[in-house]
Structures are given as C-alpha cells and as structure tokens.
Write an enzyme that holds these catalytic residues in place. Sequence first.
Site, PDB file in Angstrom:
ATOM      1  N   GLY A   1       0.933  -1.322   0.004  1.00 32.70           N
ATOM      2  CA  GLY A   1      -0.004  -0.110  -0.155  1.00 32.70           C
ATOM      3  C   GLY A   1       0.687   1.259   0.228  1.00 32.70           C
ATOM      4  O   GLY A   1       0.629   2.128  -0.753  1.00 32.70           O
TER       5      GLY A   1
ATOM      6  N   GLU B   1      -1.812   5.273   5.895  1.00 27.32           N
ATOM      7  CA  GLU B   1      -1.010   4.038   5.610  1.00 27.32           C
ATOM      8  C   GLU B   1       0.345   4.025   6.525  1.00 27.32           C
ATOM      9  O   GLU B   1       1.524   3.739   5.685  1.00 27.32           O
ATOM     10  CB  GLU B   1      -0.995   3.727   3.989  1.00 27.32           C
ATOM     11  CG  GLU B   1      -2.471   3.499   3.567  1.00 27.32           C
ATOM     12  CD  GLU B   1      -2.195   2.858   2.423  1.00 27.32           C
ATOM     13  OE1 GLU B   1      -1.296   2.259   1.835  1.00 27.32           O
ATOM     14  OE2 GLU B   1      -3.273   3.060   1.290  1.00 27.32           O
TER      15      GLU B   1
ATOM     16  N   GLN C   1       3.663  29.241  -3.066  1.00 26.66           N
ATOM     17  CA  GLN C   1       4.369  30.194  -2.946  1.00 26.66           C
ATOM     18  C   GLN C   1       4.837  30.871  -4.335  1.00 26.66           C
ATOM     19  O   GLN C   1       4.956  32.042  -4.374  1.00 26.66           O
ATOM     20  CB  GLN C   1       5.866  29.803  -2.084  1.00 26.66           C
ATOM     21  CG  GLN C   1       6.795  30.872  -1.546  1.00 26.66           C
ATOM     22  CD  GLN C   1       5.762  31.809  -0.351  1.00 26.66           C
ATOM     23  OE1 GLN C   1       4.928  31.105   0.051  1.00 26.66           O
ATOM     24  NE2 GLN C   1       6.135  32.827  -0.291  1.00 26.66           N
TER      25      GLN C   1
END
Lengths: 254, 379
Positions: free
Chosen positions: B242, B363, B336
Amino acid sequence: MNIVVCAKQVVDVGEIKVNPSSGKPMLEGIPKKISDIDKNACEEAIRVREKVGGKVTVLTVGTPDAKERMKELLAMGADNGVLVTVPDKADHLVTSTLISKAIQKMGGADLIICAEASIDQFSGQIGPRVAGLLNIPQLTYCYKVTAEPQKLTAERNLGDRLVTSESSYPVLVTVTKEVNQPRLPSLMQILGSAKKPIEVWGTSDIGAADLKPGIETIDIKGVAMSRKNIVFKDDLDESVSKLADSLSKEGLLG
Amino acid sequence: MFFELSEQQTLIRNMDRELAEKEIAPKAAELDRNEEFPDEAIKRLAELGILGAIIPEKYGGPGLDTVTYAMMIMEISRACASTGVVTSVHNSLCSWPIMYYGSEEQKDKYLPILARGDRIGAFAATEPDAGSDLGSLSTVAELNGDNYIINGTKTFITSGPRAGIVIVFAVTDRSKGTKGISAFIVESSYKGYKVGSIFEKIGIHASLTSELIFEDMPVPKENLLGKEGDGFKIAMATLDGGRIGIASQAVGIAQAALEESIKDSQARHQFGKPISSFQAIQWMLAEMATKIDAARLLTYQAAIRKDQGARISKEAAMAKLYASETAVEATNNAIQIHGGYGYTREYPVERLYRDARITTIYEGTSEVQKMVIASSLLR
C-alpha cells in the site's frame, strides 16, 4: 472485408520549437506518435469490421521505430500491421507508391481508410494518390461513414458544401477528425497487442527498390508571424470604436 | 540499471495519461468542491482494466507488475489525487491480500468482482484507539457455528461509504496479542454492517472516508483470510504494498504541482520579467524537480524489489516517507510561486496542497515509516 488503415508516425508537433536564429524547427528529442487523425481512421476501420466483419491491417511507411507506435493501433483493435521501411529520400509520390504496392502485395483491399491528412505536413495528398495509383474510387473528407456489405455511404465536408456519396467496393475513404472519437485501449488490449504480428517489408520486397522522389526538399523553415501589438487602453467605449476603426482600415471588416 | 520504460509500459503510460488528462483532470476541481465520489472515473478505470490492475489474468484482471502499477497511480494522481487513492486502496489494500493469502475459493469468488469494478475495495484496520498500534484493536470476532460474529468500530476508512468488499481486522484471541488478530473478507451487504460518520477532511475530498460499524455482524467462516492469527502478518505485508501506492500518489501530486509552477512562473510577470527569470523561483523549481525524481526512483525501487519477491518493508517505507514529504514541500512551494493566486480556488495548486497533506499521515505516518526503516537497520 479486408480493411487497410494507413497510419503515419509523426513528431509531436505541439512540442516543436523553432530555432529563432536559423528559423529551423528543432526536431531532436521530440517524442513521436501516430498522427492524430490516423487514430480516427483506425477507429473507423474497427467499427466497420465490428459491423460487417473482416480484418483490419495497419499499413505504415516509416522508419523502423514506427513499429512501436503501430502497436497502439493494434491495441485499439486492428488485427495486424505491415511496416514498409521508408527510403532516405521520400516525397508524396514515393510514399503513395509504396503504399499502393504494399496493398497489391497483400492481394488488394476492399476498403482503405486514410486520414484527410497527417498532422505534420498536412498535405492531404496520400489518400487521393493511392486511390489513383490503385485505380479505385475515393471518397474524401468523410465525417460520417456507413459501411454495409455491398456498399459504403459517406457524408463529406467539401469546405463550401456538404455532400453524401456512395460507392461500391473497393474504395478508399479519407476521414476528418469529426468522424468519431478514437477509443482508448484497455490494459488487456495493450497486453494482447504484443502477440499481434507486424511484418516489416523493404522496398525491394514490394518491387519498388528504385523509386525516386519527384520533389527535392531544399530546406524546412518556420514561418515567422509578426504581430502588430497594438493595445487600446482607453475606456471601454472609446477602445471599442478605435479597435473597429483600425480593423476597418486593415480592410478586415466588411 | 536501466531507466527506460519498455515498449508496453510506454503504451500503458500513454493510455493512462490520455485518460487522466482528458477525462479525469477536467472534473477534479468540481468533484473536490462538491466532495463527490469520482463514480464516472472509477467506471472508466474499471472498463480499461486499471481499477483491477494487479489482479492476475486468471481472475479477469490484466495482472500488471508493480512498477507499471505504480506508474499508473502516479499518472492518475497527477490528475486527481482522490481517484488515485481509491484505485490504490482497491488494488493494494483489498485485492492484493486476497491474491496472496486467499484460498482458491476466495480468489474465484472475489477477484473477478474486484477486477470488473462491480464492487469497490476497502481495508479496515484502524480504530479510534488503534491506528499504527494494531496490537490494541478492540474489534472482536467470535466463532459461532458456521459464522464469525464481528463487533467493533473502524475509522478513517478510505472509500468506506462506497465499499462493497472490505478486508477487516479483528481480534480472535486476545491472549495472543498481535498473534491473536485475524483478517476477514467482509461484504457490505452483511447484516450488522453500517457506514458511520463520513469525515469532513482538509483534502482528497472526492475520496469519501468514513467509519464502519459492525454490530453482531455474521461473517461466514470461509471468509477468514489465511488462518486465525494471521491478521497482523497480513496487515503488515499488505501495508508494505500500500505504501508503494501512496508514494506513487504523492509523486503524482508533486509532479502536478511542479508542472503548474513551471507554467505559472513563465506566464506571470513582475518587474517587467517572467518570475521564472528570478533565481529565487528557479531554485525552488530545481529543488522540486530533483526531489520528485528522487521520490519516483525510490518508489520504482520498492516496486522492482516487490516484483522480485523480496521483503520490502524498508524500501516501501523509504519511498512513502520521502515521496509524501516531497509532495507536501512541493505543493507548499507551488503556492509560494503562484503568490496570491495560489491561495485562491481559481488555481489548482491549493487543491494539490490540501491533497498532499494526507500522504504523510495515512498508511503509516512519516514517524511510523522512520520506525520501520530504523528497525530494519538495527535488526
């Protein structure tokens, strides 16, 4: 029905920059792709096959690396490919002769579909030339194609008018990008395309070894388009009338 | 080492990119604003085989390798990070544990459904009092005849309100600690399965996140994944994969931020020059690009190692740590560079900034990734 789609590998024209000092297009490192409208041609061929049955062969005249690009059309659903390796010097005469000879070597085709033009040169010559060399009817600039087993009907945009034409087979059609929305191949189709055959033929394989171009390319340069850069900064009403005046002076109104 | 995509990977990347740019990206801002699940995109991803990308051909998927899969998640997330995480969870956290720990019957039953996208996959481990510390799970599963009866509440479940198949972790034997945790394949149609609160999040608005509540929910005992007590091992191995998905998502978000920044800095003028001509901006762009490339390479490294069958806890944690921190930094710099415009909803960078923020948290937080990396170094 044997259907042949003509497809060309081109540089991604959106990525081309012109060298400001020499005026030459900078082509090195520009990614290559299948000319956009050729994907419409392939999509149309697949749709015809889905309707009336048959086989779709992608035919490309190009450099050996074109094989990789042809896979994209096989992934969309074309059955097989033929790549005719292009000689160092080629023009429309050479390319269209190679295409027509390759189609003859295949044993002919019932339906040949080309794009109205390729996105790099946009000459629009290949389709009509191939039809001429094969001595078969052609329906150009089709934005709608209806294929039936015995005849093909096409709606065509001839610029100043729209016409509907009909032809028996064999016939060559050129399509515009309005003809359809090319499908995206699924992952399974992409993986399956690896198994589809692409034959590579040299010019001598199709009896065209001593072809000579009729046109000599001396140079390719970008066209510089200069702008007038006039900005109207007054209030809106005044700016509009000044803009209208200057457009009218240029002879662009009425 | 060879850093070129194969012919096939190029075709797949082109297809995925075209889909992402033409069909997914144009809707991303609206879905984000309306907190609306990307149903249409998910349907297309299913049609094209991307939703079940890693599922083997035998079960109706394309059976992609992890490198190509990671590349696809990057492309999708570059267009819409919410769609990216739904796809990542469906593959890495739901399909993968069934592929690797499921019985033949379980694979035959569930993988084709996941490959077709008939049901969305989810992963339910986290609870209000147990996130990274799975040992303190309070959800319990008790065997009663042919069923396990599951009781408990799971939280922060990606795709929770839409999921049809969920990998659920529950305690089957409290006395055994982490070895007493088991994993189950749960269908949302089971009696006692409820979707709890749906969270209002900072970002990834289009991926719906909710609680799942199980009240005396009977789960057929043949839906036990692996053996009783395998749950912790399954969870850890699944999360390793994952993390490659989340690293890829982060790389995709960061890449989008970089591209928007290049475009904006060349178009916007200050002091009579495009702001890209100022060194302050150039340095930001250079650092963003360098870090994104590094993050991408770490992600591919973990993916390659996974395909080789290696244990990838360290590599996946490094990729996830670096890619997520890079995404947060790159999207921050993108705002920015855009100046005041970057702080408005007129430009996509504010969404990228909000979407990036979760990647250092879910995760496994960055801090947990460092624990994983350190424990592998000090073993």
